[in-house]
Design an enzyme around this catalytic site. Structure first.
Site, short mmCIF file in Angstrom:
data_model
loop_
_atom_site.label_atom_id
_atom_site.label_comp_id
_atom_site.label_asym_id
_atom_site.label_seq_id
_atom_site.Cartn_x
_atom_site.Cartn_y
_atom_site.Cartn_z
N HIS A 55 0.77 -1.36 -0.19
CA HIS A 55 0.03 0.02 -0.03
C HIS A 55 0.85 1.21 0.01
O HIS A 55 2.07 1.24 0.25
CB HIS A 55 -0.96 -0.03 1.23
CG HIS A 55 -1.87 -1.20 1.25
ND1 HIS A 55 -2.36 -1.46 2.50
CD2 HIS A 55 -2.35 -2.05 0.46
CE1 HIS A 55 -3.27 -2.73 2.28
NE2 HIS A 55 -3.01 -2.85 1.05
N HIS A 106 -10.08 -13.57 6.30
CA HIS A 106 -9.43 -12.78 5.06
C HIS A 106 -9.65 -13.50 3.94
O HIS A 106 -9.86 -14.73 3.79
CB HIS A 106 -7.86 -12.70 5.33
CG HIS A 106 -7.11 -11.70 4.52
ND1 HIS A 106 -7.07 -12.20 2.96
CD2 HIS A 106 -6.88 -10.56 4.19
CE1 HIS A 106 -6.20 -11.36 2.49
NE2 HIS A 106 -6.32 -10.29 2.85
#
Length: 426
Positions: free
Chosen positions: A107, A173
């Site tokens: 990110h 997840h």
């Protein structure tokens, strides 16, 4: 009904003629004094000696690295750090020896306002804080390859520290099975080569790379192997509810802590369904998880768990950051004018090789199963041209979907992100 969306949520008007089912999370007891609970967990860990004894066993500690989640995760890191820093202070470790490492994975770096939200203004102003940069090889240490020939690049700050501590939270997840634990290492503070090799198209295509599956999950196994090689002295992880309040705290050994919180999740998060639904309305659970279309793919994977073949998924995420900052390859594929099937096959055959290919791979896999409506702040011309559909409101998306499936179509609402997940009984 209230639907988690952005920071404040949105109201959805339910037509009484709709065949509607709503799944809400089971009530979980909130820990009233989380900092005290965190300090107690540090003193009474699972599978290892107390943090105090670990500190004493090190004899000389010149540097401490504490890994925390980045702005895309709703972890109450400021509470974890308050508990940790108080304990470390009691053990004689001064703040100037401590580096807080933000586990960004691939990110973008953190903005100042995001750091203040993650850490609190007090800690942001006085602690040494470092954003992990996965593509900066000068900030990485190479440690050889795994048994599956994945190159191991890890953040230097972490690897060279005398005391290594991971923080984070455990929840289902969409391809790792569960977050937390070893995921703070890979992808959290690993190099781009390591992340991309572990998150390969082949691994993402595994039937075990799904929500709630961590046994025989290739990515989870690789990350655990790397975490053990890199070294983890101590882990502090939590579970949180839909309001991001702490419900469980566990500290100590990497695998034992993860197992305890995974078992808690398995009991409280998954809800059995007997047959799939025609329409599934789902989101990521609001801010910060629904900041971008890139992150919103996770909610579509929730919808995939409950939707019938050729059904409809309505993805409800604010997407205040649009497609997502720093996700240029994802953006390019969204505007490639290719069919989802073509993109998926080319990714799997390595005809298309791009960073973060997994998000596009999961998205196109789901698009091959069901149509997807996007309800967000984004305009219709901002969601690409590979087949995603646009609706201004949830109500509009449902009405369009009912035109396809008929007025008696079964609709499932999942308004709280991965806090409750449908699981189809075989």
């Amino acid at each position: 009904m209230k639907f988690d969306y952005g920071k404040s949520g949105i109201e959805v008007s339910l037509d009484p003629s709709w065949n509607t089912t709503i799944f809400r999370p089971l009530k979980q007891e909130v820990i009233e004094d989380p900092i005290n609970a965190i300090r107690n967990a540090l003193k009474n860990p699972i599978g290892t000696t107390s943090l105090k004894k670990i500190v004493k066993s090190k004899k000389i500690i010149k540097s401490v690295c504490i890994v925390v989640s980045d702005a895309t995760r709703p972890v109450p890191s400021h509470l974890l750090l308050k508990g940790l820093l108080k304990e470390l202070g009691d053990y004689g470790i001064q703040e100037e020896k401590i580096t807080i490492l933000i586990a960004t994975g691939l990110h973008r770096p953190s903005r100042k306002d995001e750091l203040e939200r993650i850490l609190g203004e007090y800690l942001t102003s006085r602690m040494k804080i470092v954003d992990h940069i996965a593509r900066d090889k000068n900030s990485l240490t190479y440690l050889g390859n795994t048994i599956n020939n994945i190159p191991i690049y890890i953040n230097k700050h972490y690897f060279k520290s005398d005391l290594k501590i991971l923080t984070g939270y455990v929840e289902p997840h969409f391809f790792f099975g569960f977050s937390g634990g070893r995921k703070s290492i890979v992808p959290g503070i690993a190099g781009a080569e390591t992340i991309l090799a572990n998150h390969s198209a082949e691994n993402i295509a595994s039937p075990n790379a799904r929500f709630g599956i961590y046994k025989n999950n290739p990515m989870a196994e690789n990350s655990t192997e790397i975490a053990k090689l890199v070294g983890v002295d101590f882990v502090v992880n939590v579970s949180i509810n839909e309001k991001h309040e702490i419900t469980q705290v566990a500290a100590g050994d990497l695998e034992r802590v993860h197992k305890k919180l995974v078992n808690f999740q398995l009991k409280h998060i998954f809800k059995e369904i007997l047959e799939p639904f025609d329409i599934v309305v789902c989101g990521n659970g609001g801010h910060p998880l629904d900041l971008s279309l890139y992150q919103a793919v996770k909610s579509m994977a929730i919808g995939e768990m409950a939707v019938k073949k050729n059904g409809t998924i309505i993805s409800v995420n604010e997407c205040a950051d649009g497609i997502g900052g720093g996700q240029e390859e994802f953006r390019e594929l969204l505007y490639s004018d290719m069919a989802p099937e073509e993109i998926y096959k080319k990714l799997l055959n390595k005809e298309i090789v791009v960073p973060d290919q997994w998000e596009t791979q999961v998205l196109t896999r789901i698009m091959m199963i069901a149509e997807i409506y996007i309800v967000s702040k984004m305009k219709e011309n901002e969601i690409g041209n590979i087949g995603l559909k646009h609706a201004k409101t949830v109500e509009e998306a449902i009405k369009k979907s009912l035109n396809k499936h008929g007025s008696k179509a079964k609709i499932l609402f999942l308004p709280n992100g991965p806090q409750i997940l449908p699981i189809l009984l075989n």
